[in-house]
Design an enzyme around this catalytic site. Structure first.
Site, short mmCIF file in Angstrom:
data_model
loop_
_atom_site.label_atom_id
_atom_site.label_comp_id
_atom_site.label_asym_id
_atom_site.label_seq_id
_atom_site.Cartn_x
_atom_site.Cartn_y
_atom_site.Cartn_z
N GLN A 172 0.98 -1.21 -0.01
CA GLN A 172 0.13 -0.06 -0.10
C GLN A 172 0.83 1.11 -0.29
O GLN A 172 0.34 2.31 -0.85
CB GLN A 172 -1.21 -0.14 1.21
CG GLN A 172 -1.89 1.26 1.25
CD GLN A 172 -2.95 1.07 2.61
OE1 GLN A 172 -3.91 0.47 2.24
NE2 GLN A 172 -2.57 1.84 3.42
N GLU A 216 -3.47 9.28 -1.61
CA GLU A 216 -2.77 9.92 -0.55
C GLU A 216 -1.59 10.82 -1.31
O GLU A 216 -0.79 11.23 -0.58
CB GLU A 216 -2.22 9.17 0.69
CG GLU A 216 -3.30 8.54 1.23
CD GLU A 216 -2.72 7.65 2.37
OE1 GLU A 216 -1.38 7.37 2.50
OE2 GLU A 216 -3.55 7.14 3.24
N ASP A 252 4.25 0.77 4.81
CA ASP A 252 2.99 0.12 5.39
C ASP A 252 2.48 -1.01 4.38
O ASP A 252 1.93 -0.68 3.29
CB ASP A 252 1.65 1.26 5.40
CG ASP A 252 0.59 0.66 6.18
OD1 ASP A 252 0.36 -0.41 6.23
OD2 ASP A 252 -0.52 1.52 6.08
N GLU A 297 4.77 -1.06 8.97
CA GLU A 297 3.21 -1.03 9.43
C GLU A 297 2.60 -2.31 9.01
O GLU A 297 2.66 -2.63 7.80
CB GLU A 297 2.81 0.33 9.05
CG GLU A 297 1.21 0.56 9.66
CD GLU A 297 0.83 2.02 9.16
OE1 GLU A 297 1.70 2.92 8.91
OE2 GLU A 297 -0.19 2.21 8.89
N ASP A 323 -1.38 -1.17 12.98
CA ASP A 323 -2.45 -0.37 12.67
C ASP A 323 -3.74 -1.02 12.90
O ASP A 323 -4.47 -1.18 13.73
CB ASP A 323 -2.20 0.38 11.29
CG ASP A 323 -3.37 1.29 10.66
OD1 ASP A 323 -4.30 1.39 11.48
OD2 ASP A 323 -3.27 1.57 9.48
N LYS A 348 -5.18 6.73 15.07
CA LYS A 348 -6.37 7.31 14.17
C LYS A 348 -7.51 7.53 14.84
O LYS A 348 -8.02 6.59 15.09
CB LYS A 348 -6.70 6.30 12.97
CG LYS A 348 -5.41 5.92 12.00
CD LYS A 348 -6.03 5.17 10.91
CE LYS A 348 -4.75 4.78 9.97
NZ LYS A 348 -5.13 3.56 9.33
N ARG A 377 -6.03 9.64 7.35
CA ARG A 377 -6.64 8.45 6.45
C ARG A 377 -6.64 8.91 5.04
O ARG A 377 -6.34 9.99 4.63
CB ARG A 377 -8.32 8.46 6.57
CG ARG A 377 -8.65 7.89 8.27
CD ARG A 377 -7.98 7.04 8.89
NE ARG A 377 -8.21 5.55 8.23
CZ ARG A 377 -8.61 4.70 8.65
NH1 ARG A 377 -9.24 4.79 9.76
NH2 ARG A 377 -8.80 3.48 8.03
N SER A 378 -6.88 7.88 4.27
CA SER A 378 -6.63 8.09 2.77
C SER A 378 -7.65 9.08 2.13
O SER A 378 -7.51 9.91 1.21
CB SER A 378 -6.61 6.97 2.14
OG SER A 378 -7.57 5.82 2.35
N LYS A 399 1.79 10.89 10.41
CA LYS A 399 1.65 10.03 9.20
C LYS A 399 0.62 11.00 8.45
O LYS A 399 -0.42 10.90 8.64
CB LYS A 399 1.33 8.71 9.31
CG LYS A 399 1.54 7.86 8.03
CD LYS A 399 0.84 6.39 8.18
CE LYS A 399 0.89 5.82 7.08
NZ LYS A 399 0.08 4.47 6.83
C1 2PG Z 1 -3.29 3.15 6.45
C2 2PG Z 1 -4.32 4.33 5.97
C3 2PG Z 1 -3.44 5.69 6.01
P1 2PG Z 1 -6.45 4.13 4.89
O1 2PG Z 1 -3.61 2.24 6.21
O2 2PG Z 1 -2.71 3.41 7.28
O3 2PG Z 1 -2.23 5.65 5.22
O4 2PG Z 1 -4.92 4.16 5.04
O5 2PG Z 1 -6.78 5.40 5.53
O6 2PG Z 1 -6.73 3.86 3.54
O7 2PG Z 1 -6.75 2.89 5.86
MG MG Z 2 -1.91 1.50 7.83
#
Ligand code: 2PG
Ligand code: MG
Length: 429
Positions: A172, A216, A252, A297, A323, A348, A377-378, A399
């Site tokens: 990712q 992102e 990640d 991550e 995460d 988050k 978040r994305s 981040k």
């Molecule tokens: C992640 C996040 C942020 P998403 O996986 O860490 O980069 O992605 O918000 O899509 O979960």
């Molecule tokens: Mg992540």
């Protein structure tokens, strides 16, 4: 007698000065992906506005708070509206009372009735309203610590997975962090430069590279996983940096997206390969060693506490970040602590739901020497509250991506915070 009246007067004074929430409203707006989300406005004393837009993820952990009931932002707002009166009169800085009031409306663990997006926006907007009423920056409502350090920006420079289309890497995010920088400005500028130079390198390698970017702002080229990390490392080295010294890369893996429960394998479908859990640990280990990564991550899937623990044991000096496995949830964090599954965790707020939940999570992490990485978040907005939350929770990293208005907004806020409050020391990594 005289003393008593002085005390009574000062109690009365502080009581009079205590701001009160006078109205709450919300509206459906759009995030950086153009998807519907909500924005909540909290006003105290009829004049102090706090306004917050809820973000959302693309690679969502199965244990995190639900954004909206039935995927319907309007339904969340209708529930909030019908409960508005319960919050009127509360002190906007009293997160606990606001949280408890919210919990009386929705007692589900994942906010499935009112939606985590309401919990997120309402609690942060209240805090912002409190900050406005006191005339202080938001982070000062969250901490009284006078020795704060700025978190290092950690940004996504090349990616794929759930954030980009077919042909991009299965991984990712490949991230960069200018760990050797002495100032927030230097660390931000280093990240910008690396992102920019990487774009040029990708063009040199592929004349058909469109300069396409993922959700992102990270480059999203047609490339396999191994080449992707290699090009990121080459870019840093060509710029004269030594990996692990001035700058470091992180990855990640967002492994829950790769994990196929039925097959018991991590499926890298775009590259056409599969890895058993053992092979995945081996792959991650090779990446850490070869590129001197600062962090990995979600290197394994969201329920693989033991495999995470194996990596943490093997690489005690690398940030092995949880995460999706921890989802800013205290119960899951306790499990990770007990099983020694990771040495760092993502924070988050919207995974937890309310800011109160997230701050309790941060306390538990700090108490147990878990490094914290506050994260975007994305699907984002140009809000920058998380820059304050990252600072106040003593996060080591923030981040937030590298480029794109909604990403740079957070970095710019960190720079403002630094200059306006005379906070210059960078966190320890
Ligand atoms: C992640 C996040 C942020 P998403 O996986 O860490 O980069 O992605 O918000 O899509 O979960
Ligand atoms: Mg992540």
């Amino acid at each position: 007698m005289r003393n008593r009246s002085v005390i009574r007067f000062s109690i009365l004074k502080s009581y009079r000065n205590m701001p009160k929430i006078t109205s709450i409203s919300g509206t459906v707006v759009y995030n950086s992906r153009g998807h519907k989300t909500i924005e909540v406005s909290v006003i105290s004393d009829n004049k102090y506005l706090g306004r917050v837009c809820a973000p959302s993820g693309a690679s969502v952990g199965k244990h995190e708070a639900i954004n909206f009931p039935d995927n319907n932002p309007q339904k969340s707002l209708d529930i909030l509206r019908s409960n508005e009166k319960k919050f009127i009169g509360l002190d906007p800085s009293d997160l606990k009372s606001i949280h408890e009031t919210l919990r009386k409306i929705d007692s589900t663990t994942n906010y499935s009735e009112i939606g985590g997006a309401v919990a997120f926006s309402l609690t942060i907007a209240s805090t912002e309203s409190a900050a406005r009423s006191e005339g202080v920056p938001l982070f000062k409502i969250l901490t009284k610590d006078a020795h704060l350090r700025l978190p290092f920006p950690l940004g996504n420079i090349l990616g794929g997975g759930a954030h980009a289309g077919i042909g991009t890497p299965d991984i990712q995010e490949i991230l960069v962090c200018a760990i050797g920088s002495k100032t927030i400005r230097e660390s931000a500028e280093t990240n910008f430069l690396i992102h920019q130079e990487l774009g040029k390198m990708l063009e040199r390698h592929d004349a058909k590279f469109t300069r396409g970017r993922g959700d992102e702002g990270a480059w999203a080229p047609r490339i396999n996983n191994d080449k992707a990390v290699e090009y990121c490392a080459d870019t840093c080295e060509k710029l004269g940096y030594t990996l692990g010294k001035e700058v470091s890369l992180g990855i990640d893996f967002a492994s829950s997206v790769l994990w196929n429960e039925k097959r018991g394998k991590y499926v890298y479908s775009r590259q056409g390969i599969e890895r058993s859990p053992e092979q995945q640990i081996e792959f991650v280990s090779e990446m850490i060693k070869k590129y001197k990564l600062v962090c990995v991550e979600d290197p394994v899937h969201e329920d693989a506490f033991e495999d995470m623990a194996e990596l943490t044991k093997k690489f005690p000096r690398i940030l092995i970040i949880g995460d999706d496995i921890v989802v800013t949830n205290q119960t899951r964090l306790s499990k990770a602590i007990n099983t020694k599954s990771c040495n760092a965790v993502i924070l988050k707020v919207n995974q937890a739901g309310s800011l109160y939940d997230a701050l309790e999570f941060a306390k538990l992490a700090n108490k147990n020497n878990m490094k914290l990485i506050t994260s975007h978040r994305s699907g984002e907005s140009t809000d920058s509250h998380i820059s304050h939350i990252g600072l106040a929770t003593k996060s080591n990293m923030l981040k937030v991506g590298v480029v794109g208005g909604e990403r740079v907004a957070k970095i710019n806020e960190l720079i403002r915070i630094s200059e306006e409050n005379n906070i210059h020391n960078m966190a320890n990594i």
